[in-house]
Design an enzyme around this catalytic site. Structure first.
Site, PDB file in Angstrom:
ATOM      1  N   PHE A  78      33.972 -16.880  22.922  1.00 30.63           N
ATOM      2  CA  PHE A  78      34.614 -17.050  24.230  1.00 30.63           C
ATOM      3  C   PHE A  78      35.122 -18.493  24.365  1.00 30.63           C
ATOM      4  CE2 PHE A  78      34.467 -17.457  28.891  1.00 30.63           C
ATOM      5  CZ  PHE A  78      35.111 -16.285  29.266  1.00 30.63           C
ATOM      6  N   ASP A 120      24.577 -16.909  23.171  1.00 33.48           N
ATOM      7  CA  ASP A 120      25.210 -16.597  24.447  1.00 33.48           C
ATOM      8  C   ASP A 120      25.034 -15.097  24.695  1.00 33.48           C
ATOM      9  OD1 ASP A 120      26.924 -16.008  26.584  1.00 33.48           O
ATOM     10  OD2 ASP A 120      28.236 -17.701  26.092  1.00 33.48           O
TER      11      ASP A 120
HETATM   12  C1  LIG Z   1      31.755 -14.636  30.832  1.00 30.40           C
HETATM   13  C2  LIG Z   1      31.371 -15.586  29.763  1.00 30.40           C
HETATM   14  C3  LIG Z   1      31.183 -16.950  30.043  1.00 30.40           C
HETATM   15  C4  LIG Z   1      31.478 -17.479  31.425  1.00 30.40           C
HETATM   16  O1  LIG Z   1      31.118 -18.781  31.649  1.00 30.40           O
HETATM   17  P1  LIG Z   1      31.253 -19.382  33.136  1.00 30.40           P
HETATM   18  O2  LIG Z   1      30.736 -20.736  33.039  1.00 30.40           O
HETATM   19  O3  LIG Z   1      30.457 -18.474  34.028  1.00 30.40           O
HETATM   20  O4  LIG Z   1      32.675 -19.308  33.527  1.00 30.40           O
HETATM   21  C5  LIG Z   1      30.777 -17.764  29.006  1.00 30.40           C
HETATM   22  N1  LIG Z   1      30.568 -17.274  27.757  1.00 30.40           N
HETATM   23  C6  LIG Z   1      30.750 -15.968  27.471  1.00 30.40           C
HETATM   24  C7  LIG Z   1      30.514 -15.459  26.087  1.00 30.40           C
HETATM   25  C8  LIG Z   1      31.167 -15.096  28.466  1.00 30.40           C
HETATM   26  O5  LIG Z   1      31.375 -13.815  28.178  1.00 30.40           O
END
Ligand SMILES: *Cc1c(COP(=O)(O)O)cnc(C)c1O
Length: 436
Positions: free
Chosen positions: A141, A218
């Site tokens: 991501f 994550d």
């Molecule tokens: C949705 C998501 C995020 C989101 O991060 P925010 O700080 O809440 O915007 C981060 N990493 C992954 C893999 C995600 O799917």
């Protein structure tokens, strides 16, 4: 080859109806606002994005109203002493028990996923000051990649990229090939946001530990849909979102996990007063609290932590194993429909076909998917689009029915067919599917 017309009564629909009848988790759907079981709201015909923003629970609407009138409205500042100070750790323990395989005292709620990624990744690389490399993958991501780029620049470290396949994900073998004595940290997603690939947490964590490096998982796309066993896999660090499958609401704070033996070893970089030993002594210098609290920084977002409590309690009741079993059945069903209806129009499945390698969503590719998604949204069928060609079908197990999945994929079929046939001057159209 032309796909079968939507007669409304084919074998797949009969299967979907039967599955909804025998599904032991089906009754949970009525607990969500906005489902067809909920007469009060305008219902989307098919919501296939519960992996991006989970539907709210009715219980959360009551909890939030109650909180305003009672906890905040009348207890006022006393609320902190009475209950709010402990909330981040209390919810963390509940989440650890229900979904993460984490013993108490290792999970906290606070900040956004991005900020927690920063805090835990910085703590990890700072604990290995002689080492020069961080390992990550090219299809993680964006925020995960950007945060590590920044840390590498701050600390003079090199990013070692695993070139991951956008239609699968990172394997233990790929990790073994890049991790070495120079690695301080490996950051990976447990379920890949694009493909839905489910990584082998245990094998990869073991491969990272072989070189005495730390791993940060994550869990944004796995928590609440895929069982996670952090303690048993000997994971060092993890973060995840609470507004996806956990239905915490837009922007609800994230959670972090730090294995207990690392608490006293790691130093996180945002040393705010809420992570200090004696918060209300307000002393001259920072002394970190003992235990998981030292990873907190500022005042907890109490309002944002309300809704997730209802989802965590529901997951605990339903059990994450049953949730996973339904998730697998839903994604299998979606793939069957895609193969039969959409493959003849050139759509390909960009998620693993083997269920043990697949999380809770299915991505399908076609050059027209951006346009398809736009038309679907206008018609209250809501998947999401991931550039360049991916339409993502997120099937949140407790709020999504088999018939809803059927309706959603049927709508994709009808819209895509409409565009391909150049109907309505090439803008495409969708025939309304019978509302069930
Ligand atoms: C949705 C998501 C995020 C989101 O991060 P925010 O700080 O809440 O915007 C981060 N990493 C992954 C893999 C995600 O799917």
């Amino acid at each position: 080859m032309t796909p079968t017309p939507n007669t409304g009564l084919d074998a797949h629909l009969a299967y979907a109806r039967r599955m909804d009848r025998i599904d032991g988790l089906a009754h949970y759907r009525a607990r969500f606002l906005g489902t067809d079981a909920d007469a009060d709201t305008a219902n989307p015909r098919s919501y296939l994005d519960g992996n991006s923003l989970g539907r709210p629970l009715r219980a959360s609407a009551d909890r939030i109203t109650d909180f305003l009138h009672h906890d905040w409205g009348t207890r006022l500042i006393r609320g902190w002493d009475e209950q709010w100070m402990d909330l981040p750790l209390q919810i963390g323990d509940d989440l650890g028990r229900a979904c993460l395989g984490a013993a108490p005292g290792q999970v906290f709620v606070g900040d956004s996923t991005s900020v927690l990624l920063y805090k835990l990744a910085r703590a990890a690389v700072d604990s290995r000051p002689q080492r020069t490399e961080i390992v990550l993958d090219s299809d993680n991501f964006p925020t995960d990649r950007y945060i590590l780029e920044g840390i590498a620049r701050e600390r003079g470290l090199t990013l070692r990229w695993i070139d991951s396949d956008t239609e699968s994900g990172v394997t233990a073998e790929q990790v073994r090939q890049v991790v070495g004595p120079q690695t301080s940290l490996v950051l990976l997603s447990h379920v890949a946001y694009r493909s839905g690939y489910l990584a082998d947490m245990q094998a990869i964590t073991a491969a990272v530990h072989k070189h005495d490096a730390l791993v940060l998982w994550d869990l944004s796309h796995s928590v609440g849909s895929v069982p996670v066993d952090l303690d048993r896999c000997d994971v060092d660090l993890a973060v995840g979102c609470s507004y996806k499958y956990l239905s915490g609401g837009p922007g609800a704070p994230a959670f972090g996990y730090v294995r207990s033996d690392l608490h006293e070893v790691l130093t996180q970089p945002i040393q705010g007063w809420m992570g200090a030993q004696a918060i209300f002594e307000m002393g001259p210098g920072y002394q970190p609290a003992s235990g998981i609290r030292r990873f907190m920084s500022g005042t907890p977002a109490v309002l944002g932590m309300l809704a997730m409590q209802d989802t965590i309690a529901m997951l605990n009741e339903a059990t994450i194993e049953s949730v996973r079993a339904k998730s697998v059945a839903l994604t299998e069903f979606a793939i069957t429909l895609v193969d039969e209806w959409l493959a003849p129009m050139g759509v390909t499945v960009a998620s693993p076909r083997e269920q043990t390698h697949r999380g809770g969503h299915v991505t399908i590719n076609h050059p027209l998917m951006r346009q398809v998604t736009k038309i679907l949204w206008d018609n209250d069928v809501i998947p999401d689009f991931r550039a360049p060609n991916g339409l993502r079908l997120g099937l949140a197990p407790l709020s999504t029915s088999f018939v809803e999945t059927y309706d959603g994929v049927a709508a994709v079929r009808d819209v895509l067919r409409g565009i391909l046939l150049g109907q309505n001057g090439g803008r495409g159209h969708t025939r309304p599917v019978e509302l069930r």
